[in-house]
Design a protein around this motif. Structure first.
Motif: not given
Length: 413
Positions: A274-275, A278, A281, A378, A381-382, A385, A388, A413
């Motif tokens: 995940h890191a 972010r 991407p 994407e 993620v954008r 962020p 979870r 989140w």
């Protein structure tokens, strides 16, 4: 033991993806099965091909391993189901995935027109707009990435590709589920009877669209199939019915939905992944997509039938032997993918996975599916962020003969 479970001994010796424990984790069986040659499953009624090299042998030799039984025909159902289909005029032809040469190429080349690079690029604005719209619609700080995101996202894209009116999405999804039920040899007969009745309605609906595109062609798959493409003539109405309801709508929906959610689950279960996602991407999403397709192939596999007596991986098979190719097992074959259960974004041979098949019947929609996964991931993620997994969430999987997909993916989140 209930009807939804099998014993530990059965779990190791036979395969039933509809019940526990194989429904939750088919790899319990796959790991054992790869230790020996293909074996005959009493439940499936076919030899199960689980090792990567054996799968490649079958896929690369269509003369010995015919595709004519790749997917069940809907008329291969109990008499009470067939009677309804026949009375309702539901057409049945070979699907393109069931075609051997020389019949395959003329149909496949027309079908391919719906998934060209130009069509993929043309769909990107629709994908991006729909992904943002769905995230805008999330309420509070929670969502189910299956029901609230992947399902409506992929429905929008595949409907636009095929040429279905957006307002008919819910009804088309019911009919698509009915096709899956009619293919499923393990589905209860009353469910297949009900699905057959609804298939009569679906047939009338599709025929109206075919007739419209014959008179008024558009830039959609139905028009390509009716009028022809790539130098090949248009297909019969029965062929168009079969491709649209099966290879296009079923395969184009279920597999992509499940690939999107499998990709996100891996990211959310692995903090390091995940890191990376972010932080970069653009570079990470293609790597994550391929590793998710390898590790959690959304399509379980297809059937083949031997045209002659042959030896496959140490199993002596007679002519006419049915085989079920289990791509998900091949994708975790230790001899091809070291430490196969581990998530490795830098796996050097990840593109050798079989999630989209191989050879003559490689999935024509693979470029479109990869684009959908990329845009869906994407955008999440954008926009979110800090996403979870919801507290207490445990993945559970749909009971499906052909597909491997999450029932839900609860996030916050």
């Amino acid at each position: 033991m209930t009807t939804a479970e099998i014993s530990a001994d059965e779990a190791a010796s036979d395969f039933n993806p509809m019940v526990s424990p194989h429904r939750e984790d088919p790899h319990l069986f796959y790991r054992v099965a790869r230790q020996g040659p293909p074996r005959l499953s009493p439940t499936i009624g076919a030899y199960l091909v689980t090792r990567y090299d054996d799968l490649i042998t079958v896929l690369n030799d269509p003369e010995t391993y015919s595709s004519k039984a790749a997917l069940p025909w809907i008329y291969d159902n109990p008499p009470e189901v067939v009677e309804i289909l026949r009375a309702g005029g539901v057409p049945e032809t070979p699907m393109v995935v069931n075609d051997d040469e020389p019949d395959h190429t003329p149909v496949r080349r027309v079908f391919d027109a719906g998934f060209t690079g130009a069509r993929v690029r043309a769909m990107l604005p629709t994908m991006r707009a729909r992904a943002d719209e769905l995230i805008d619609g999330f309420t509070d700080d929670r969502a189910d990435l299956v029901a609230d995101y992947a399902v409506p996202f992929v429905q929008t894209v595949i409907s636009a590709i095929i040429g279905f009116p957006p307002e008919d999405t819910a009804q088309i999804q019911q009919w698509t589920d009915d096709v899956n039920t009619l293919w499923n040899r393990l589905a209860p007969v009353p469910d297949r009877v009900a699905a057959a009745h609804r298939m009569v309605e679906y047939t009338r609906y599709l025929q109206a669209l075919i007739d419209d595109r014959r008179a008024h062609p558009r830039a959609d798959l139905i028009s390509d199939l009716v009028h022809g493409a790539n130098g090949y003539p248009g297909l019969s109405d029965a062929r168009v019915h079969n491709i649209v309801r099966g290879a296009a709508r079923v395969a184009g929906f279920d597999t992509t939905r499940d690939a999107i959610t499998a990709t996100m689950l891996i990211a959310l279960q692995n903090p390091d992944v995940h890191a990376r996602l972010r932080a970069d991407p653009v570079k990470t999403i293609p790597k994550l997509t391929e590793e998710a397709l390898r590790r959690d192939a959304p399509h379980r596999g297809l059937f083949r039938v031997t045209t002659r007596a042959t030896n496959l991986g140490g199993a002596e098979l007679p002519a006419g032997a049915p085989l079920l190719l289990l791509f998900g097992s091949g994708n975790r074959d230790e001899t091809r993918f070291p430490d196969p259960d581990r998530v490795d974004l830098d796996r050097p041979n990840v593109r050798e996975h079989l999630a989209f098949g191989r050879g003559l019947h490689t999935c024509p929609g693979a470029p479109m599916a990869r684009a959908e996964i990329r845009v869906a991931v994407e955008t999440l993620v954008r926009r979110l962020p800090g996403m979870r997994l919801a507290d207490g969430y445990e993945p559970t999987y749909i009971a499906s003969y052909f597909f491997r997909g999450l029932e839900s993916l609860l996030v916050t989140w």
